[in-house]
Design a protein around this motif. Structure first.
Motif, PDB file in Angstrom:
ATOM      1  N   SER A  36     -64.446  68.464   7.418  1.00 41.96           N
ATOM      2  CA  SER A  36     -63.700  68.307   8.672  1.00 41.96           C
ATOM      3  C   SER A  36     -64.070  69.369   9.702  1.00 41.96           C
ATOM      4  O   SER A  36     -63.657  69.284  10.861  1.00 41.96           O
ATOM      5  N   ASP A  37     -64.860  70.379   9.295  1.00 44.01           N
ATOM      6  CA  ASP A  37     -65.206  71.453  10.229  1.00 44.01           C
ATOM      7  C   ASP A  37     -66.656  71.399  10.693  1.00 44.01           C
ATOM      8  O   ASP A  37     -67.122  72.305  11.373  1.00 44.01           O
ATOM      9  N   ASP A  38     -67.392  70.328  10.324  1.00 42.21           N
ATOM     10  CA  ASP A  38     -68.769  70.188  10.796  1.00 42.21           C
ATOM     11  C   ASP A  38     -68.805  69.424  12.120  1.00 42.21           C
ATOM     12  O   ASP A  38     -69.396  68.345  12.240  1.00 42.21           O
ATOM     13  N   ASN A  39     -68.131  69.966  13.117  1.00 38.22           N
ATOM     14  CA  ASN A  39     -68.140  69.385  14.459  1.00 38.22           C
ATOM     15  C   ASN A  39     -68.125  70.536  15.461  1.00 38.22           C
ATOM     16  O   ASN A  39     -67.781  71.673  15.112  1.00 38.22           O
ATOM     17  N   MET A  40     -68.504  70.249  16.693  1.00 44.03           N
ATOM     18  CA  MET A  40     -68.711  71.310  17.682  1.00 44.03           C
ATOM     19  C   MET A  40     -67.449  72.114  17.948  1.00 44.03           C
ATOM     20  O   MET A  40     -67.492  73.346  18.061  1.00 44.03           O
ATOM     21  N   GLU A  41     -66.311  71.437  18.051  1.00 42.87           N
ATOM     22  CA  GLU A  41     -65.075  72.148  18.354  1.00 42.87           C
ATOM     23  C   GLU A  41     -64.728  73.149  17.254  1.00 42.87           C
ATOM     24  O   GLU A  41     -64.420  74.317  17.532  1.00 42.87           O
ATOM     25  N   SER A  42     -64.794  72.714  15.996  1.00 42.73           N
ATOM     26  CA  SER A  42     -64.498  73.621  14.882  1.00 42.73           C
ATOM     27  C   SER A  42     -65.553  74.706  14.756  1.00 42.73           C
ATOM     28  O   SER A  42     -65.248  75.860  14.430  1.00 42.73           O
ATOM     29  N   LEU A  43     -66.822  74.345  15.035  1.00 40.03           N
ATOM     30  CA  LEU A  43     -67.902  75.328  14.913  1.00 40.03           C
ATOM     31  C   LEU A  43     -67.723  76.482  15.884  1.00 40.03           C
ATOM     32  O   LEU A  43     -67.963  77.646  15.525  1.00 40.03           O
ATOM     33  N   ARG A  44     -67.299  76.186  17.108  1.00 38.63           N
ATOM     34  CA  ARG A  44     -67.077  77.272  18.076  1.00 38.63           C
ATOM     35  C   ARG A  44     -66.051  78.257  17.530  1.00 38.63           C
ATOM     36  O   ARG A  44     -66.228  79.479  17.644  1.00 38.63           O
ATOM     37  N   LYS A  45     -64.993  77.740  16.959  1.00 38.38           N
ATOM     38  CA  LYS A  45     -63.945  78.607  16.400  1.00 38.38           C
ATOM     39  C   LYS A  45     -64.461  79.374  15.188  1.00 38.38           C
ATOM     40  O   LYS A  45     -64.160  80.562  15.017  1.00 38.38           O
ATOM     41  N   ARG A  46     -65.254  78.693  14.367  1.00 36.85           N
ATOM     42  CA  ARG A  46     -65.795  79.352  13.177  1.00 36.85           C
ATOM     43  C   ARG A  46     -66.763  80.463  13.554  1.00 36.85           C
ATOM     44  O   ARG A  46     -66.775  81.542  12.937  1.00 36.85           O
ATOM     45  N   PHE A  47     -67.584  80.215  14.573  1.00 35.10           N
ATOM     46  CA  PHE A  47     -68.526  81.245  15.018  1.00 35.10           C
ATOM     47  C   PHE A  47     -67.789  82.429  15.632  1.00 35.10           C
ATOM     48  O   PHE A  47     -68.191  83.583  15.443  1.00 35.10           O
ATOM     49  N   ASP A  48     -66.723  82.156  16.368  1.00 36.22           N
ATOM     50  CA  ASP A  48     -65.914  83.251  16.920  1.00 36.22           C
ATOM     51  C   ASP A  48     -65.354  84.110  15.782  1.00 36.22           C
ATOM     52  O   ASP A  48     -65.386  85.351  15.838  1.00 36.22           O
ATOM     53  N   THR A  49     -64.829  83.444  14.762  1.00 33.01           N
ATOM     54  CA  THR A  49     -64.286  84.162  13.606  1.00 33.01           C
ATOM     55  C   THR A  49     -65.376  84.970  12.920  1.00 33.01           C
ATOM     56  O   THR A  49     -65.173  86.138  12.550  1.00 33.01           O
ATOM     57  N   TYR A  50     -66.540  84.361  12.773  1.00 28.21           N
ATOM     58  CA  TYR A  50     -67.654  85.036  12.104  1.00 28.21           C
ATOM     59  C   TYR A  50     -68.082  86.291  12.856  1.00 28.21           C
ATOM     60  O   TYR A  50     -68.226  87.375  12.265  1.00 28.21           O
ATOM     61  N   MET A  51     -68.272  86.173  14.157  1.00 34.96           N
ATOM     62  CA  MET A  51     -68.753  87.301  14.946  1.00 34.96           C
ATOM     63  C   MET A  51     -67.701  88.407  15.051  1.00 34.96           C
ATOM     64  O   MET A  51     -68.019  89.599  14.960  1.00 34.96           O
ATOM     65  N   ASN A  52     -66.437  88.013  15.244  1.00 34.34           N
ATOM     66  CA  ASN A  52     -65.385  89.009  15.494  1.00 34.34           C
ATOM     67  C   ASN A  52     -64.751  89.575  14.228  1.00 34.34           C
ATOM     68  O   ASN A  52     -64.231  90.694  14.246  1.00 34.34           O
ATOM     69  N   ALA A  53     -64.787  88.797  13.145  1.00 30.56           N
ATOM     70  CA  ALA A  53     -64.084  89.229  11.932  1.00 30.56           C
ATOM     71  C   ALA A  53     -65.015  89.517  10.764  1.00 30.56           C
ATOM     72  O   ALA A  53     -64.813  90.500  10.027  1.00 30.56           O
ATOM     73  N   THR A  54     -66.052  88.683  10.564  1.00 26.32           N
ATOM     74  CA  THR A  54     -66.912  88.853   9.387  1.00 26.32           C
ATOM     75  C   THR A  54     -68.015  89.877   9.610  1.00 26.32           C
ATOM     76  O   THR A  54     -68.329  90.661   8.700  1.00 26.32           O
ATOM     77  N   MET A  55     -68.591  89.911  10.803  1.00 25.00           N
ATOM     78  CA  MET A  55     -69.656  90.893  11.048  1.00 25.00           C
ATOM     79  C   MET A  55     -69.190  92.332  10.838  1.00 25.00           C
ATOM     80  O   MET A  55     -69.949  93.142  10.293  1.00 25.00           O
ATOM     81  N   PRO A  56     -67.955  92.691  11.227  1.00 20.89           N
ATOM     82  CA  PRO A  56     -67.494  94.050  10.909  1.00 20.89           C
ATOM     83  C   PRO A  56     -67.440  94.333   9.401  1.00 20.89           C
ATOM     84  O   PRO A  56     -67.645  95.479   8.985  1.00 20.89           O
ATOM     85  N   ILE A  57     -67.197  93.304   8.585  1.00 22.31           N
ATOM     86  CA  ILE A  57     -67.205  93.494   7.135  1.00 22.31           C
ATOM     87  C   ILE A  57     -68.622  93.777   6.654  1.00 22.31           C
ATOM     88  O   ILE A  57     -68.842  94.655   5.800  1.00 22.31           O
ATOM     89  N   ILE A  58     -69.586  93.059   7.208  1.00 20.64           N
ATOM     90  CA  ILE A  58     -70.986  93.315   6.859  1.00 20.64           C
ATOM     91  C   ILE A  58     -71.385  94.730   7.267  1.00 20.64           C
ATOM     92  O   ILE A  58     -72.050  95.451   6.510  1.00 20.64           O
ATOM     93  N   LYS A  59     -70.941  95.164   8.457  1.00 17.84           N
ATOM     94  CA  LYS A  59     -71.212  96.536   8.898  1.00 17.84           C
ATOM     95  C   LYS A  59     -70.569  97.553   7.962  1.00 17.84           C
ATOM     96  O   LYS A  59     -71.147  98.609   7.662  1.00 17.84           O
ATOM     97  N   HIS A  60     -69.372  97.225   7.497  1.00 16.63           N
ATOM     98  CA  HIS A  60     -68.672  98.108   6.548  1.00 16.63           C
ATOM     99  C   HIS A  60     -69.508  98.318   5.292  1.00 16.63           C
ATOM    100  O   HIS A  60     -69.687  99.465   4.824  1.00 16.63           O
ATOM    101  N   TYR A  61     -70.051  97.233   4.752  1.00 14.30           N
ATOM    102  CA  TYR A  61     -70.845  97.352   3.523  1.00 14.30           C
ATOM    103  C   TYR A  61     -72.225  97.945   3.795  1.00 14.30           C
ATOM    104  O   TYR A  61     -72.811  98.573   2.907  1.00 14.30           O
ATOM    105  N   GLU A  62     -72.738  97.767   5.009  1.00 14.28           N
ATOM    106  CA  GLU A  62     -73.993  98.440   5.362  1.00 14.28           C
ATOM    107  C   GLU A  62     -73.815  99.951   5.286  1.00 14.28           C
ATOM    108  O   GLU A  62     -74.722 100.674   4.856  1.00 14.28           O
TER     109      GLU A  62
END
Length: 217
Positions: free
Chosen positions: A165-191
């Protein structure tokens, strides 16, 4: 006769103690975990399948576990999970950790790829609180892929009938926002802990795996 019986009893006790020691050793061992992170469509699932086939790890996708729980008739979390997945937001960590731990216990294995987790600071804190003493985090496998490429892959997957249900443009925009704003800091933490192993995920899957498998050999 007595000596013979005593010898048998001692042998039986010795074997029992050895067996008990083995059980204690198994119980005391920690799960070996590799976190697998990257944007939607970066190829995490594809590479995890290859690692499972070649190195015998168990692949646990946080997203798949949540979708399975959502689909269970009468699940108390189903509606809540659906809302988060559709909106591209993050399911409460207590639910995700409980599903991951249950899957690890049920697998009767010791080596795990945990795909798509932790996705934010709350996930990280919840994981450390609930699972930190039960696992040995080997490293974080990070598939780096431009968002444009990820978008093309996800839309193609949806057009091919992924059923997600999330493989559509509207959901993808939200998922990418979450990824950039929330997940990338976790990757930086482990770096900062020198635990990130970064892979260029734009190459064909077999080429990516040629580099990935060096980490597991």
């Amino acid at each position: 006769m007595f000596v013979g019986n005593l010898s048998c009893v001692c042998m039986f006790i010795g074997r029992g103690l050895a067996s008990l020691t083995g059980v204690r050793r198994i119980m005391a061992s920690k799960y070996n975990v590799v976190f697998v992170l990257g944007g939607p469509g970066a190829g995490k699932g594809t590479q995890c399948a290859k690692i499972v086939e070649e190195f015998g790890y168990v692949h646990l996708s946080a997203g798949d576990l949540l979708r399975e729980e959502r689909a269970k008739p009468g699940s108390e979390f189903g509606e809540l999970i659906e809302g988060h997945i559709t909106n591209g937001t993050i399911v409460p960590v207590e639910i995700t950790c409980s599903l991951l731990e249950r899957a690890m216990k049920d697998s009767d294995k010791n080596d795990f790829l945990i795909d798509g987790f932790p996705r934010n600071e709350n996930n990280l804190e919840g994981w450390n609180d609930q699972m930190g003493e039960k696992v040995d985090l080997k490293f974080v496998l990070f598939f780096d892929c431009p968002l444009e490429t990820c978008t093309e892959r996800c839309l193609a997957r949806g057009a091919a009938g992924s059923g997600r249900s999330d493989d559509n443009m509207e959901s993808l925009r939200k998922r990418f926002d979450t990824y950039m704003n929330a997940t990338m800091p976790i990757i930086k933490h482990y770096e900062g802990k020198d635990l990130v192993r970064k892979m260029d995920a734009t190459s064909p899957p077999d080429n990516v795996f040629d580099e990935v498998k060096k980490l597991f050999a």
